[in-house]
Scaffold this active site. Structure first.
Site, PDB file in Angstrom:
ATOM      1  N   ASP A   3       0.840  -1.198   0.000  1.00  0.00           N
ATOM      2  CA  ASP A   3       0.000   0.000   0.000  1.00  0.00           C
ATOM      3  C   ASP A   3       0.881   1.257   0.000  1.00  0.00           C
ATOM      4  O   ASP A   3       0.810   2.084   0.911  1.00  0.00           O
ATOM      5  CB  ASP A   3      -0.931  -0.027   1.211  1.00  0.00           C
ATOM      6  CG  ASP A   3      -2.037   1.014   1.125  1.00  0.00           C
ATOM      7  OD1 ASP A   3      -2.231   1.576   0.034  1.00  0.00           O
ATOM      8  OD2 ASP A   3      -2.689   1.255   2.148  1.00  0.00           O
ATOM      9  N   LYS A   8       0.841   3.760  -2.174  1.00  0.00           N
ATOM     10  CA  LYS A   8       0.141   4.967  -2.644  1.00  0.00           C
ATOM     11  C   LYS A   8       1.100   5.906  -3.382  1.00  0.00           C
ATOM     12  O   LYS A   8       1.266   7.070  -3.023  1.00  0.00           O
ATOM     13  CB  LYS A   8      -0.548   5.704  -1.494  1.00  0.00           C
ATOM     14  CG  LYS A   8      -1.677   4.919  -0.834  1.00  0.00           C
ATOM     15  CD  LYS A   8      -2.420   5.765   0.195  1.00  0.00           C
ATOM     16  CE  LYS A   8      -3.544   4.975   0.833  1.00  0.00           C
ATOM     17  NZ  LYS A   8      -3.040   3.923   1.735  1.00  0.00           N
ATOM     18  N   ASP A  54       3.632  10.451  -7.773  1.00  0.00           N
ATOM     19  CA  ASP A  54       4.676  11.322  -8.303  1.00  0.00           C
ATOM     20  C   ASP A  54       4.714  11.187  -9.824  1.00  0.00           C
ATOM     21  O   ASP A  54       3.907  10.456 -10.407  1.00  0.00           O
ATOM     22  CB  ASP A  54       6.035  10.954  -7.691  1.00  0.00           C
ATOM     23  CG  ASP A  54       6.920  12.172  -7.460  1.00  0.00           C
ATOM     24  OD1 ASP A  54       7.035  12.987  -8.402  1.00  0.00           O
ATOM     25  OD2 ASP A  54       7.478  12.304  -6.363  1.00  0.00           O
TER      26      ASP A  54
END
Length: 459
Positions: free
Chosen positions: A295, A297, A300
């Site tokens: 996880d 996330k 960028d």
């Protein structure tokens, strides 16, 4: 206040129900006609009505009150004044000038809104109103109604996971009026015959089964997840929010037989060493047949995300089966995840989140078109082509008093058509994580099976 019966008779004197032959908007001829707007013209009755409605409700659950325009607006206003719960106003249609807002008032994203309606028949107007409120990132879990015509609307809304509180129904009203001599036995019989012959039937919306989704799955990770779910009769993903390698491995060993995937936050492991952390974790995953979900996330530009994914001490690309990623970087930012599945962060439930309805719409466009994306994390329904992963599921019937009790397996499978539930504290914080995992596995699977059943909803 007077008794409920006495209160209704006071309301009846204002002419709120008429008996005879009336053609409704649907074209159906009805033996009675309900119009509750006159109640707003009697301040005492309106005040008492507000208190009767409030008495039926768990008021701690609500941050806001909203009336369905137009008849329910004064009722909602009176309830707000009596309860000190803030009022928001729903317009019939947005203005074409000024702010062009559909919802007026002061509110914050994530707040729970009580919906007020005067009369419920088919429930269709409420089903049109609720998405317009939720479009503002507000939650609707409860609806309070003055009079239920008993023609199927209440059952339809409840089948979709909403709690519907009704002060009166038409059968109760007829009994009162028959008892007081306002209605004859023949008139009551005609109304009963009308209700029996005019139940509005709805077919409950169904979701695709895992078998159906497996047939249509394009990504290898989607297929593996669905195959694992069917083999283990589980849709449970356990979140391992622990901070040491030993805790992570112990937790994986205990819950492994009961889950389809283990969700990690690998960067919070304080003593991380690839050989001591990842190698044994992969062995446990292989032995108990579950996938690894990091996880991370990612959020960028593509080049940076590729380095975060493939380099550094964690080398996520070497062991994760699928990862989570924001889509804020756009379509091409997801290209680097070509050897894993991607779960796109479509919406978040945290207070003040910036994942607004317009963001979710754009995020779904990216998720649906990118070949690396297998699904999404969302608190709302998403297209069936994607797998839906729902976090924050907890069997506890209490929480923060703001609607947490609705994030149960039954709710998310029935209402959101969730595919996989993600459970964190409900398992890893429990005294017996393995037993808790079994419980969530069972509850999740039963909720999934129940969500497949196609039912006719009628009054």
């Amino acid at each position: 206040m007077e008794s409920k019966k006495e209160f209704f008779l006071e309301c009846y004197k204002l002419g709120i129900i008429k008996f005879g032959r009336f053609t409704l908007k649907s074209g159906i001829e009805s033996p009675f006609y309900v119009d509750l707007r006159p109640l707003a013209s009697d301040p005492k009755i309106l005040k008492n009505l507000a208190n009767y409605l409030l008495e039926m409700l768990p008021l701690d659950n609500f941050d806001l009150i909203c009336g369905v325009p137009y008849a329910a607006l004064p009722m909602a206003t009176a309830m707000s004044l009596e309860s000190y719960i803030p009022l928001i106003i729903k317009r019939k249609e947005a203005k074409s000038y000024g702010t062009k807002k559909l919802i007026e008032g002061i509110y914050q994203k994530g707040q729970n809104c009580l919906l007020v309606e005067d009369v419920i028949t088919s429930g269709k107007s409420l089903l049109e109103t609720i998405p317009e409120i939720e479009q503002e990132d507000l939650k609707v879990s409860d609806i309070v109604v003055v009079l239920d015509r008993e023609q199927g609307g209440k059952q339809l809304l409840e089948s979709k996971g909403y709690r519907v509180h009704t002060l009166f129904n038409i059968s109760e009203v007829c009994d009162i009026l028959q008892e007081t001599g306002e209605l004859s036995d023949e008139e009551v019989k005609r109304i009963q015959d009308f209700l029996q012959g005019n139940h509005i039937q709805f077919e409950e919306e169904t979701r695709s089964s895992y078998e159906q989704k497996l047939q249509n799955a394009q990504h290898s990770v989607s297929k593996k997840l669905l195959e694992t779910a069917l083999a283990k009769k589980s849709n449970l993903i356990a979140s391992a929010d622990v901070t040491t390698t030993q805790e992570l491995l112990d937790f994986a060993e205990k819950v492994g037989p009961h889950i389809v995937a283990l969700k990690t936050h690998i960067d919070i492991i304080s003593d991380f060493e690839y050989e001591k952390t990842i190698t044994p974790l992969k062995e446990i995953a292989a032995r108990h047949q579950f996938l690894l979900m990091e996880d991370r996330k990612f959020a960028d530009i593509g080049n940076t995300q590729e380095l975060q994914f493939t380099s550094g001490v964690f080398k996520i690309t070497n062991w994760a089966d699928f990862v989570t990623s924001q889509v804020i970087g756009g379509f091409e930012s997801l290209d680097c995840f070509n050897n894993v599945g991607v779960v796109a962060i479509v919406g978040m439930s945290s207070k003040g989140t910036l994942t607004t309805a317009s963001y979710r719409e754009e995020a779904l466009k990216v998720a649906l078109s990118h070949p690396n994306v297998i699904g999404g994390v969302s608190q709302n329904k998403i297209p069936e082509e994607l797998l839906l992963f729902t976090p924050g599921v907890n069997l506890a019937d209490s929480g923060d008093g703001k609607g947490q009790q609705y994030n149960t397996p039954e709710h998310v499978f029935k209402t959101l058509h969730t595919d996989f539930i993600i459970v964190g504290r409900g398992i890893y914080k429990s005294d017996n994580p393995e037993a808790s995992a079994v419980t969530y596995k069972t509850e999740g699977w039963n909720a999934y099976i129940n969500s497949l059943e196609k039912k006719a909803i009628q009054g």
